[in-house]
Design an enzyme around this catalytic site. Structure first.
Site, mmCIF file in Angstrom:
data_model
loop_
_atom_site.group_PDB
_atom_site.id
_atom_site.type_symbol
_atom_site.label_atom_id
_atom_site.label_comp_id
_atom_site.label_asym_id
_atom_site.label_seq_id
_atom_site.Cartn_x
_atom_site.Cartn_y
_atom_site.Cartn_z
ATOM 1 N N GLU A 159 42.345 61.658 33.519
ATOM 2 C CA GLU A 159 43.586 61.438 34.283
ATOM 3 C C GLU A 159 43.414 61.952 35.715
ATOM 4 O OE1 GLU A 159 46.803 61.578 30.586
ATOM 5 O OE2 GLU A 159 46.474 63.398 31.744
ATOM 6 N N TYR B 80 41.178 63.467 27.897
ATOM 7 C CA TYR B 80 42.241 62.812 28.667
ATOM 8 C C TYR B 80 42.576 63.539 29.962
ATOM 9 C CZ TYR B 80 46.160 65.871 27.165
ATOM 10 O OH TYR B 80 47.016 66.925 26.986
ATOM 11 N N GLU C 220 53.377 39.945 25.031
ATOM 12 C CA GLU C 220 53.508 38.805 24.106
ATOM 13 C C GLU C 220 52.218 38.592 23.307
ATOM 14 O OE1 GLU C 220 53.878 34.764 25.869
ATOM 15 O OE2 GLU C 220 53.539 35.757 27.791
ATOM 16 N N CYS D 212 53.615 72.227 29.938
ATOM 17 C CA CYS D 212 54.037 70.845 30.180
ATOM 18 C C CYS D 212 54.775 70.705 31.509
ATOM 19 C CB CYS D 212 54.923 70.379 29.019
ATOM 20 S SG CYS D 212 55.618 68.751 29.304
ATOM 21 N N HIS E 34 58.213 35.996 27.134
ATOM 22 C CA HIS E 34 57.329 35.277 28.036
ATOM 23 C C HIS E 34 57.918 35.200 29.440
ATOM 24 C CE1 HIS E 34 54.202 32.451 29.135
ATOM 25 N NE2 HIS E 34 55.139 31.693 29.689
ATOM 26 N N LYS F 148 51.485 66.455 36.456
ATOM 27 C CA LYS F 148 50.409 65.462 36.353
ATOM 28 C C LYS F 148 50.966 64.044 36.506
ATOM 29 C CE LYS F 148 49.683 63.629 32.585
ATOM 30 N NZ LYS F 148 49.215 63.755 31.235
ATOM 31 N N CYS G 47 51.941 68.049 31.754
ATOM 32 C CA CYS G 47 52.440 66.665 31.732
ATOM 33 C C CYS G 47 53.246 66.261 32.972
ATOM 34 C CB CYS G 47 53.354 66.426 30.537
ATOM 35 S SG CYS G 47 53.129 67.501 29.130
HETATM 36 C C1 LIG Z 1 46.954 69.107 32.591
HETATM 37 C C2 LIG Z 1 47.683 68.881 31.290
HETATM 38 C C3 LIG Z 1 48.312 67.674 31.066
HETATM 39 C C4 LIG Z 1 48.996 67.449 29.883
HETATM 40 N N1 LIG Z 1 49.602 66.244 29.700
HETATM 41 C C5 LIG Z 1 50.300 66.002 28.565
HETATM 42 C C6 LIG Z 1 50.973 64.774 28.382
HETATM 43 O O1 LIG Z 1 50.916 63.873 29.223
HETATM 44 N N2 LIG Z 1 51.694 64.599 27.243
HETATM 45 C C7 LIG Z 1 51.780 65.577 26.280
HETATM 46 O O2 LIG Z 1 52.468 65.381 25.270
HETATM 47 N N3 LIG Z 1 51.134 66.758 26.432
HETATM 48 C C8 LIG Z 1 50.399 66.989 27.544
HETATM 49 N N4 LIG Z 1 49.773 68.196 27.718
HETATM 50 C C9 LIG Z 1 49.823 69.192 26.614
HETATM 51 C C10 LIG Z 1 51.145 69.961 26.632
HETATM 52 O O3 LIG Z 1 51.354 70.537 27.896
HETATM 53 C C11 LIG Z 1 51.136 71.017 25.551
HETATM 54 O O4 LIG Z 1 50.835 70.416 24.316
HETATM 55 C C12 LIG Z 1 52.487 71.744 25.431
HETATM 56 O O5 LIG Z 1 52.857 72.324 26.641
HETATM 57 C C13 LIG Z 1 52.429 72.788 24.315
HETATM 58 O O6 LIG Z 1 53.625 73.500 24.252
HETATM 59 P P1 LIG Z 1 53.648 74.992 23.680
HETATM 60 O O7 LIG Z 1 55.082 75.358 23.551
HETATM 61 O O8 LIG Z 1 52.784 75.080 22.491
HETATM 62 O O9 LIG Z 1 52.942 75.883 24.773
HETATM 63 P P2 LIG Z 1 53.151 76.016 26.335
HETATM 64 O O10 LIG Z 1 53.980 74.929 26.885
HETATM 65 O O11 LIG Z 1 51.797 76.198 26.889
HETATM 66 O O12 LIG Z 1 53.993 77.348 26.480
HETATM 67 C C14 LIG Z 1 53.453 78.592 26.174
HETATM 68 C C15 LIG Z 1 54.089 79.616 27.087
HETATM 69 O O13 LIG Z 1 53.843 80.916 26.584
HETATM 70 C C16 LIG Z 1 53.655 81.799 27.670
HETATM 71 N N5 LIG Z 1 52.955 82.976 27.132
HETATM 72 C C17 LIG Z 1 51.690 83.036 26.646
HETATM 73 N N6 LIG Z 1 51.437 84.272 26.156
HETATM 74 C C18 LIG Z 1 52.574 84.997 26.347
HETATM 75 C C19 LIG Z 1 52.944 86.336 26.033
HETATM 76 N N7 LIG Z 1 52.097 87.180 25.405
HETATM 77 N N8 LIG Z 1 54.172 86.778 26.375
HETATM 78 C C20 LIG Z 1 55.053 85.938 26.999
HETATM 79 N N9 LIG Z 1 54.749 84.657 27.312
HETATM 80 C C21 LIG Z 1 53.532 84.190 26.974
HETATM 81 C C22 LIG Z 1 52.868 80.971 28.668
HETATM 82 O O14 LIG Z 1 53.001 81.489 29.974
HETATM 83 C C23 LIG Z 1 53.514 79.600 28.501
HETATM 84 O O15 LIG Z 1 54.557 79.401 29.414
HETATM 85 C C24 LIG Z 1 49.071 68.468 28.897
HETATM 86 C C25 LIG Z 1 48.449 69.697 29.115
HETATM 87 C C26 LIG Z 1 47.749 69.897 30.290
HETATM 88 C C27 LIG Z 1 47.078 71.221 30.513
#
Ligand SMILES: Cc1cc2nc3c(=O)[nH]c(=O)nc-3n(C[C@H](O)[C@H](O)[C@H](O)COP(=O)(O)OP(=O)(O)OC[C@H]3O[C@@H](n4cnc5c(N)ncnc54)[C@H](O)[C@@H]3O)c2cc1C
Length: 464
Positions: free
Chosen positions: A186, A182, A446, A46, A441, A54, A51
């Site tokens: 976007e 999406y 509205e 994110c 309004h 973006k 997010c």
């Molecule tokens: C381009 C894009 C736009 C988005 N826009 C939106 C939006 O507008 N609104 C919204 O609500 N959601 C949006 N999302 C979705 C949102 O980013 C995810 O739903 C959210 O980040 C999920 O959180 P998470 O904690 O599950 O995983 P993540 O945030 O993906 O975190 C997982 C972390 O684990 C780490 N990791 C993975 N494996 C290991 C390991 N073995 N050891 C140590 N670290 C590890 C990764 O490096 C990562 O940092 C978007 C996603 C993308 C790709």
């Protein structure tokens, strides 16, 4: 059986993204000893490549439309230019600031952080890429998801994903984007606003699968009005690299030259190489994500998983809620379940989409009486700005109870509006409650309280 002293920590969190950071912070606040491993950058998808960057790109892109509108209001604006490297540097600075805040948020309540990849050695032991081995009483898998590239077509190595799009050295003057969800749309609107020639290629019959049909049609029309080419019913089947650009070959025989080819065709759970088989954790066979119960608990009682890695509702606020509920339940002495129903969501296309609750199709399948209230109009701003953009607002009402079960918006500030409408839907507001609310309004919103007559009414006769 292990005693507490056999463990280095009460909780080990794999992944410092939205869900992992929240869980770690709350668990540490309850007095648990916590360690979080993050292999890339704290903040996760994110904050680092989702997010937040973006949305900053959406703001950058939107300026061109504001400039166009301004001319209609009497402003003379000299030819405006956009400098991609300046924007990228500003965006990177902000993301680095947020990354720092996320790290501090974990460390402040006492959790330890490791900038390392963590994998399972056995159900209680994690091996870190920095050489450390940690024994944990409880483990939370919060590793998120990663872009899928789809079938291995010729030239796939020339294709970028949403991970790379935030770091391009130059802005592509022409871009081909494969995908109809999406993220693809976007980026299509972002690049169109910045001045790129954009072609969207999607294998289905229309974009935004799963959204209300009127929303799908409206967004497509609005994107096409902006000059975005949307090709449905075809796919990119090969990509050639030329001296200065790329050529995307489509399944219908067409070829499109572009400076970048971006695929945003879906994401999959980040479980590869995690050693889940050593921990005995079960997958959902359909998609490789982790199978959990309503408390985010896997089949191994001390191992939990939250966020995109479980492929429930892949959104940041949902991952955060699941992480928080896990920490409350396991360390806070409160049993908390996450309610995954009626989650308001936005698509930051231009214009934006805001949606909560059922689509018309879902409501008609569920209820015997469904009333639709729909309006499609030119906002007051467009009358003078000269923009031909139209707003769509649609309410879906269960005709038997008068409860509003779905709300779908396409237009300016739809994301902001849908957050509030989400509360109405959660509270089971009726159409009569909407009607009893006095309009603001002049505003576009509205219309939501002044649509008096259903535009369609569906009544299903009871089966004999
Ligand atoms: C381009 C894009 C736009 C988005 N826009 C939106 C939006 O507008 N609104 C919204 O609500 N959601 C949006 N999302 C979705 C949102 O980013 C995810 O739903 C959210 O980040 C999920 O959180 P998470 O904690 O599950 O995983 P993540 O945030 O993906 O975190 C997982 C972390 O684990 C780490 N990791 C993975 N494996 C290991 C390991 N073995 N050891 C140590 N670290 C590890 C990764 O490096 C990562 O940092 C978007 C996603 C993308 C790709």
């Amino acid at each position: 059986m292990s005693s507490k002293s056999d463990f280095d920590v009460d909780l080990f969190v794999i992944g410092g993204g939205s869900g992992g950071v929240r869980a770690a912070r709350i668990a540490a606040g309850y007095g648990a000893s916590v360690m979080v491993a993050e292999e890339y950058r704290f903040g996760g998808t994110c904050v680092i490549r989702g997010c937040v960057p973006k949305k900053l790109m959406v703001y950058a892109s939107h300026v061109s439309r504001e400039i166009d509108d301004a001319r209609g209001f009497g402003w003379t604006i000299p030819t405006a230019t956009f400098d991609w490297p300046t924007f990228i540097a500003a965006k990177d600075k902000e993301i680095a600031r947020l990354e720092g805040i996320y790290t501090t948020n974990v460390e402040k309540p006492g959790a330890k952080t490791a900038k390392a990849r963590a994998v399972f050695e056995d159900p209680h032991t994690l091996k870190l890429s920095n050489g450390e081995t940690v024994r944990a009483k409880n483990i939370l898998i919060a590793t998120g998801g990663t872009p899928s590239h789809g079938p291995d077509i010729p030239g796939i190595e020339h294709v970028i994903s949403s991970n790379e799009v935030f770091h391009l050295p130059e802005m592509p003057k022409r871009i081909v984007i494969q995908g109809g969800g999406y993220i693809a749309l976007e980026f299509a609107c972002i690049f169109a606003g910045l001045g790129s020639a954009v072609t969207v290629v999607y294998r289905g019959d229309n974009i935004l699968r799963g959204f209300d049909e009127d929303v799908r049609a409206h967004v497509r029309k609005e994107m096409e009005k902006q000059g975005i080419t949307i090709l449905t019913g075809c796919t990119v089947k090969a990509v050639d690299k030329n001296r200065h650009d790329f050529c995307a070959h489509l399944s219908d025989g067409a070829s499109i030259s572009a400076d970048q080819v971006l695929f945003a065709i879906g994401r999959h759970a980040n479980t590869k190489g995690l050693g889940l088989e050593k921990a005995g954790v079960h997958f959902k066979h359909s998609d490789g994500s982790i199978l959990v119960n309503e408390f985010s608990q896997t089949n191994v009682p001390h191992i939990y998983a939250v966020g995109d890695v479980t492929n429930r509702v892949n959104l940041t606020p949902v991952a955060i809620r699941e992480g928080h509920a896990f920490a409350d339940t396991v360390f806070g002495g409160k049993t908390v379940k996450v309610d995954h129903s009626n989650i308001p969501t936005a698509v930051f296309t231009q214009p934006e989409v805001g949606t909560v609750g059922m689509t018309e199709q879902e409501a008609r399948a569920k209820f015997s009486h469904v009333d639709i209230y729909k309006t499609d109009f030119r906002g007051i701003k467009s009358t003078i700005s000269g923009s031909d953009s139209r707003v769509l607002m649609k309410l879906i009402v269960d005709g038997s109870t008068d409860v509003v079960v779905g709300c779908h918006l396409v237009g300016p500030e739809a994301a902001e509006l849908i957050q509030i409408l989400g509360i109405c839907i959660k509270l089971k507001a009726t159409k009569a409650d909407f009607d009893a609310t006095v309009a603001v309004h002049p505003s576009a919103a509205e219309e939501l309280v002044t649509m008096r007559t259903p535009t369609a009414r569906y009544v299903r006769e009871a089966a004999e």
